[in-house]
Scaffold this active site. Structure first.
Site, short mmCIF file in Angstrom:
data_model
loop_
_atom_site.label_atom_id
_atom_site.label_comp_id
_atom_site.label_asym_id
_atom_site.label_seq_id
_atom_site.Cartn_x
_atom_site.Cartn_y
_atom_site.Cartn_z
N PRO A 1 -24.38 -36.44 -90.38
CA PRO A 1 -23.40 -36.72 -89.31
C PRO A 1 -22.42 -35.57 -89.14
O PRO A 1 -21.85 -35.08 -90.11
CB PRO A 1 -22.69 -37.98 -89.81
CG PRO A 1 -23.65 -38.61 -90.77
CD PRO A 1 -24.36 -37.46 -91.42
N GLU A 2 -22.26 -35.11 -87.91
CA GLU A 2 -21.31 -34.03 -87.61
C GLU A 2 -20.14 -34.62 -86.82
O GLU A 2 -20.01 -35.83 -86.69
CB GLU A 2 -22.03 -32.92 -86.85
CG GLU A 2 -23.15 -32.25 -87.64
CD GLU A 2 -22.65 -31.42 -88.82
OE1 GLU A 2 -21.44 -31.14 -88.90
OE2 GLU A 2 -23.48 -31.05 -89.67
N LYS B 1 -14.89 -33.82 -90.30
CA LYS B 1 -15.86 -34.90 -90.50
C LYS B 1 -15.31 -36.00 -91.41
O LYS B 1 -16.07 -36.84 -91.89
CB LYS B 1 -17.16 -34.33 -91.06
CG LYS B 1 -17.87 -33.40 -90.08
CD LYS B 1 -19.23 -32.97 -90.56
CE LYS B 1 -19.14 -31.98 -91.71
NZ LYS B 1 -20.49 -31.49 -92.12
N HIS C 1 -28.31 -49.74 -100.83
CA HIS C 1 -27.46 -48.56 -100.64
C HIS C 1 -26.11 -48.89 -100.00
O HIS C 1 -25.42 -47.98 -99.54
CB HIS C 1 -28.20 -47.52 -99.80
CG HIS C 1 -29.51 -47.09 -100.41
ND1 HIS C 1 -29.58 -46.45 -101.63
CD2 HIS C 1 -30.79 -47.22 -99.96
CE1 HIS C 1 -30.85 -46.20 -101.91
NE2 HIS C 1 -31.60 -46.65 -100.92
N ARG D 1 -28.17 -41.47 -99.96
CA ARG D 1 -28.19 -40.29 -100.85
C ARG D 1 -26.91 -40.12 -101.65
O ARG D 1 -26.84 -39.25 -102.51
CB ARG D 1 -28.49 -39.04 -100.02
CG ARG D 1 -29.86 -39.10 -99.34
CD ARG D 1 -30.23 -37.79 -98.67
NE ARG D 1 -30.44 -36.72 -99.64
CZ ARG D 1 -30.78 -35.48 -99.31
NH1 ARG D 1 -30.94 -35.17 -98.03
NH2 ARG D 1 -30.95 -34.57 -100.23
N ARG E 1 -16.25 -8.86 -89.06
CA ARG E 1 -17.20 -9.70 -89.78
C ARG E 1 -18.62 -9.40 -89.34
O ARG E 1 -18.93 -9.36 -88.15
CB ARG E 1 -16.88 -11.18 -89.57
CG ARG E 1 -15.54 -11.59 -90.17
CD ARG E 1 -15.23 -13.05 -89.99
NE ARG E 1 -16.15 -13.92 -90.74
CZ ARG E 1 -15.97 -15.24 -90.87
NH1 ARG E 1 -14.91 -15.81 -90.32
NH2 ARG E 1 -16.83 -15.97 -91.56
N ARG F 1 -31.17 -22.64 -92.49
CA ARG F 1 -31.14 -23.65 -91.43
C ARG F 1 -31.90 -23.15 -90.22
O ARG F 1 -31.86 -21.96 -89.90
CB ARG F 1 -29.70 -23.99 -91.03
CG ARG F 1 -28.87 -24.59 -92.15
CD ARG F 1 -27.49 -24.94 -91.67
NE ARG F 1 -26.65 -25.46 -92.73
CZ ARG F 1 -25.42 -25.90 -92.55
NH1 ARG F 1 -24.88 -25.84 -91.34
NH2 ARG F 1 -24.72 -26.37 -93.56
#
EC number: 3.2.2.23
Length: 276
Positions: A2-3, A58, A94, A112, A157, A266
């Protein structure tokens, strides 16, 4: 995982139920999450009224008179509002924490167990000074987030612009899906060094980030495998993605095949024609 949009959708779904209501009791079935649920957590919240629910990055911040309890959904966590039958709905394997109100149960489920349930007492100061929150970047919908901020914070950067978005120290909540989608909308190739992106392009990117996240929130969040909104319905923003998870498919703007690469372990998706 979830973002920001998924967490904001959860906040909006939960707050109308819990704000102004008292927690009758808390059942902690699993204390060992990413960090241990604090000892005495259930006793601290008994009969406390929830004043409001905020989001920082988050993290969900539930304010009561004595402080805040903080919930992070981790990679697979959800918060669901369930009817408080007599007895309350039986927990599954869970389902780790229940906040029991008079007419409903707020249930935290996390297969998890990378999520967290924490406590920040009011006498410890403002919750935004909590160690997990203090170093976060700015909120993407705040006035502080701008192209000028992105430009200034990335000078020199060499990390890619996509990885700079994901880092969370400049702006919070731009996860993998939303970074790829925002960069597409801004016309910026994700492999470009962050320090080489011009101010005008960063201004387009800031606008794209806000628009992408706003669209995701409006549509209920992404259809991530493990994300379920507070009402039990999956989000569906991913169905409308321009590039994410569309490797080899034609770009919806120019028709060129969408490419997939790996950055920082990713998957990244982009259009080689629209993004320069």
């Amino acid at each position: 995982m979830p973002e920001l949009p998924e967490v904001e959708v959860t906040r909006r779904g939960i707050e109308p139920f819990v704000a102004g209501r008292r927690v009758e009791r808390v059942d902690v079935r699993t204390a060992m999450l990413r960090w241990p649920v604090p000892a005495g957590f259930a006793e601290m919240l008994r009969s406390r009224e929830v004043l409001r629910v905020e989001r920082r990055g988050k993290y969900l911040l539930f304010e009561v008179d004595a402080g805040w309890f903080i919930v992070h959904l981790g990679m697979t966590g959800t918060l669901r509002v369930l009817p408080n039958d007599a007895p309350p709905p039986a927990p599954a394997k869970h389902d780790h924490v229940d906040w029991i109100f008079d007419e409903f149960v707020l249930r935290f489920r996390d297969p998890r167990r990378f999520g967290a349930v924490l406590w920040h007492p009011r006498d410890a100061g403002d919750v935004h000074a909590h160690p997990l929150l203090a170093s976060l970047g700015v909120e993407p919908f705040s006035a502080a987030f701008s192209g000028a901020l992105l430009f200034g914070r990335t000078r020199g950067r060499t990390v890619s612009v996509k990885q700079a978005l994901l880092a969370g120290d400049i702006v919070v909540g731009v996860g993998n899906i939303y970074a790829s989608e925002s960069l597409f909308r801004a016309g910026i190739r994700p492999t470009t060094a962050a320090g080489r992106v011009s101010l005008p392009r960063y201004e387009r990117l800031a606008d794209a980030v806000r628009a992408t996240l706003a669209d995701a929130i409006e549509r209920g969040g992404s259809t991530l495998r493990d994300f379920v909104g507070s009402n039990g319905e999956s989000g569906y923003f991913q169905l409308d993605c321009f590039v994410y998870d569309r490797a080899g498919e034609p770009c919806r703007v120019c028709g060129a095949p969408i490419r997939q690469i790996v950055q920082g372990q990713r998957s990244t998706y982009f259009c080689p024609n629209c993004q320069r």
